[in-house]
Write a protein that holds these residues in place. Structure first.
Motif, PDB file in Angstrom:
ATOM      1  N   ASP A 199       0.887  -1.177  -0.032  1.00 22.00           N
ATOM      2  CA  ASP A 199      -0.020   0.128  -0.116  1.00 22.00           C
ATOM      3  C   ASP A 199       0.748   1.289   0.074  1.00 22.00           C
ATOM      4  O   ASP A 199       0.403   2.328   0.750  1.00 22.00           O
ATOM      5  CB  ASP A 199      -0.882   0.031   0.933  1.00 22.00           C
ATOM      6  N   GLY A 200       1.786   1.150  -0.653  1.00 21.61           N
ATOM      7  CA  GLY A 200       2.720   2.567  -0.944  1.00 21.61           C
ATOM      8  C   GLY A 200       3.954   2.611   0.081  1.00 21.61           C
ATOM      9  O   GLY A 200       4.564   3.560   0.217  1.00 21.61           O
ATOM     10  N   LYS A 201       4.026   1.881   0.989  1.00 24.63           N
ATOM     11  CA  LYS A 201       4.887   1.842   2.110  1.00 24.63           C
ATOM     12  C   LYS A 201       6.045   0.825   2.238  1.00 24.63           C
ATOM     13  O   LYS A 201       5.530  -0.323   1.910  1.00 24.63           O
ATOM     14  CB  LYS A 201       4.034   2.087   3.505  1.00 24.63           C
ATOM     15  N   ASN A 202       7.448   1.052   2.425  1.00 26.77           N
ATOM     16  CA  ASN A 202       8.083   0.141   2.516  1.00 26.77           C
ATOM     17  C   ASN A 202       7.984  -0.768   3.671  1.00 26.77           C
ATOM     18  O   ASN A 202       7.628  -0.496   4.839  1.00 26.77           O
ATOM     19  CB  ASN A 202       9.621   0.851   2.573  1.00 26.77           C
ATOM     20  N   VAL A 203       8.365  -2.006   3.545  1.00 28.83           N
ATOM     21  CA  VAL A 203       7.976  -2.946   4.500  1.00 28.83           C
ATOM     22  C   VAL A 203       9.111  -3.870   5.032  1.00 28.83           C
ATOM     23  O   VAL A 203      10.119  -3.902   4.186  1.00 28.83           O
ATOM     24  CB  VAL A 203       6.917  -3.824   4.291  1.00 28.83           C
ATOM     25  N   LYS A 204       9.396  -4.281   5.950  1.00 31.38           N
ATOM     26  CA  LYS A 204      10.360  -5.156   6.715  1.00 31.38           C
ATOM     27  C   LYS A 204      10.152  -6.568   6.282  1.00 31.38           C
ATOM     28  O   LYS A 204       8.614  -6.880   5.949  1.00 31.38           O
ATOM     29  CB  LYS A 204      10.455  -4.971   8.271  1.00 31.38           C
ATOM     30  N   PRO A 205      10.878  -7.415   6.134  1.00 32.89           N
ATOM     31  CA  PRO A 205      10.534  -8.804   5.744  1.00 32.89           C
ATOM     32  C   PRO A 205       9.599  -9.428   6.785  1.00 32.89           C
ATOM     33  O   PRO A 205       8.811 -10.431   6.503  1.00 32.89           O
ATOM     34  CB  PRO A 205      11.841  -9.563   5.907  1.00 32.89           C
ATOM     35  N   SER A 206       9.390  -8.993   8.057  1.00 36.90           N
ATOM     36  CA  SER A 206       8.531  -9.768   8.916  1.00 36.90           C
ATOM     37  C   SER A 206       7.157  -9.272   8.890  1.00 36.90           C
ATOM     38  O   SER A 206       6.348  -9.484   9.854  1.00 36.90           O
ATOM     39  CB  SER A 206       9.158  -9.386  10.254  1.00 36.90           C
ATOM     40  N   LYS A 207       6.824  -8.305   8.085  1.00 39.91           N
ATOM     41  CA  LYS A 207       5.391  -7.500   7.911  1.00 39.91           C
ATOM     42  C   LYS A 207       4.627  -8.807   7.505  1.00 39.91           C
ATOM     43  O   LYS A 207       4.653  -9.501   6.651  1.00 39.91           O
ATOM     44  CB  LYS A 207       5.467  -6.447   6.854  1.00 39.91           C
ATOM     45  N   GLU A 208       3.446  -8.727   8.318  1.00 33.85           N
ATOM     46  CA  GLU A 208       2.252  -9.679   7.893  1.00 33.85           C
ATOM     47  C   GLU A 208       1.498  -9.098   6.751  1.00 33.85           C
ATOM     48  O   GLU A 208       1.255  -8.060   6.584  1.00 33.85           O
ATOM     49  CB  GLU A 208       1.332  -9.803   9.330  1.00 33.85           C
ATOM     50  N   VAL A 209       1.022 -10.312   6.004  1.00 31.99           N
ATOM     51  CA  VAL A 209       0.340  -9.880   4.753  1.00 31.99           C
ATOM     52  C   VAL A 209      -0.957 -10.383   4.973  1.00 31.99           C
ATOM     53  O   VAL A 209      -1.411 -11.425   5.522  1.00 31.99           O
ATOM     54  CB  VAL A 209       0.769 -10.659   3.580  1.00 31.99           C
ATOM     55  N   PHE A 210      -2.135  -9.559   4.557  1.00 29.08           N
ATOM     56  CA  PHE A 210      -3.235  -9.930   4.820  1.00 29.08           C
ATOM     57  C   PHE A 210      -4.209  -9.742   3.464  1.00 29.08           C
ATOM     58  O   PHE A 210      -3.546  -9.364   2.438  1.00 29.08           O
ATOM     59  CB  PHE A 210      -4.148  -8.945   5.557  1.00 29.08           C
ATOM     60  N   GLY A 211      -5.277 -10.294   3.190  1.00 32.22           N
ATOM     61  CA  GLY A 211      -5.988 -10.138   1.938  1.00 32.22           C
ATOM     62  C   GLY A 211      -6.311  -8.743   1.620  1.00 32.22           C
ATOM     63  O   GLY A 211      -6.510  -7.813   2.273  1.00 32.22           O
ATOM     64  N   ASN A 212      -6.565  -8.468   0.215  1.00 35.25           N
ATOM     65  CA  ASN A 212      -6.895  -7.392  -0.502  1.00 35.25           C
ATOM     66  C   ASN A 212      -5.759  -6.218  -0.226  1.00 35.25           C
ATOM     67  O   ASN A 212      -6.118  -4.900  -0.328  1.00 35.25           O
ATOM     68  CB  ASN A 212      -8.253  -6.778   0.114  1.00 35.25           C
ATOM     69  N   GLU A 213      -4.755  -6.693   0.037  1.00 36.22           N
ATOM     70  CA  GLU A 213      -3.447  -5.602   0.059  1.00 36.22           C
ATOM     71  C   GLU A 213      -2.971  -5.383  -1.146  1.00 36.22           C
ATOM     72  O   GLU A 213      -2.943  -6.595  -1.963  1.00 36.22           O
ATOM     73  CB  GLU A 213      -2.465  -5.977   1.201  1.00 36.22           C
ATOM     74  N   LEU A 214      -2.224  -4.356  -1.679  1.00 37.66           N
ATOM     75  CA  LEU A 214      -1.633  -4.071  -3.012  1.00 37.66           C
ATOM     76  C   LEU A 214      -0.316  -4.187  -2.660  1.00 37.66           C
ATOM     77  O   LEU A 214       0.459  -3.287  -1.808  1.00 37.66           O
ATOM     78  CB  LEU A 214      -2.023  -2.748  -3.557  1.00 37.66           C
ATOM     79  N   ILE A 215       0.449  -5.138  -3.378  1.00 38.39           N
ATOM     80  CA  ILE A 215       2.132  -5.236  -3.128  1.00 38.39           C
ATOM     81  C   ILE A 215       2.584  -4.915  -4.517  1.00 38.39           C
ATOM     82  O   ILE A 215       2.365  -5.362  -5.566  1.00 38.39           O
ATOM     83  CB  ILE A 215       2.395  -6.825  -2.593  1.00 38.39           C
ATOM     84  N   ILE A 216       3.751  -3.777  -4.040  1.00 30.78           N
ATOM     85  CA  ILE A 216       4.480  -3.353  -5.361  1.00 30.78           C
ATOM     86  C   ILE A 216       5.836  -3.862  -5.128  1.00 30.78           C
ATOM     87  O   ILE A 216       6.534  -3.504  -4.078  1.00 30.78           O
ATOM     88  CB  ILE A 216       4.346  -2.066  -5.217  1.00 30.78           C
TER      89      ILE A 216
END
Length: 128
Positions: free
Chosen positions: A31-48
């Motif tokens: 969703d436009g924000k840099n993430v760390k490898p441990s970030k949890e993924v949930f449904g309907n999120e946009l990954i770039i």
């Protein structure tokens, strides 16, 4: 599920270690924000994901239990990458074909004549 594991499970990256390094370098955004490898993924999120000089966009449809086969990947993600990104890839291929590969040796006779002609017609000779 962690983002690095998710990207590995849906076959964006070949290994989980490569997916982790991409997250650490800032090549993965949710969703436009840099993430760390441990970030949890949930449904309907946009990954770039920035990979091979292209920005791939995926929407999370579901979370797999483990790594899935190539034919089943579309059950877990929806590709939303714009067509313009793939056009950039074509332009990159054409721009790379023009230059000689690094380490191919000395210039050929034709290359040498082109270099001499460039320096003869350039402003280097006009100023001296």
């Amino acid at each position: 599920m962690r983002i690095d594991k998710y990207l590995w499970c849906i076959r964006i990256f070949k290994t989980r270690n490569i997916a982790t390094e991409a997250c650490k370098k800032g090549h993965v955004k949710i969703d436009g924000k840099n993430v760390k490898p441990s970030k949890e993924v949930f449904g309907n999120e946009l990954i770039i994901v920035r990979k091979n000089q292209l920005n791939y966009e995926f929407e999370v449809l579901d979370i797999p239990q483990s790594r899935v086969g190539a034919k089943l990947v579309d059950l877990y993600r929806k590709d939303k990458t714009p067509k313009e990104e793939f056009e950039k890839l074509d332009l990159l291929k054409y721009s790379k074909d023009y230059y000689r590969k690094k380490g191919t040796g000395r210039p050929t006779k034709k290359d040498r004549r082109d270099i001499d002609e460039y320096y003869d017609s350039s402003e280097f000779n006009e100023t001296t």
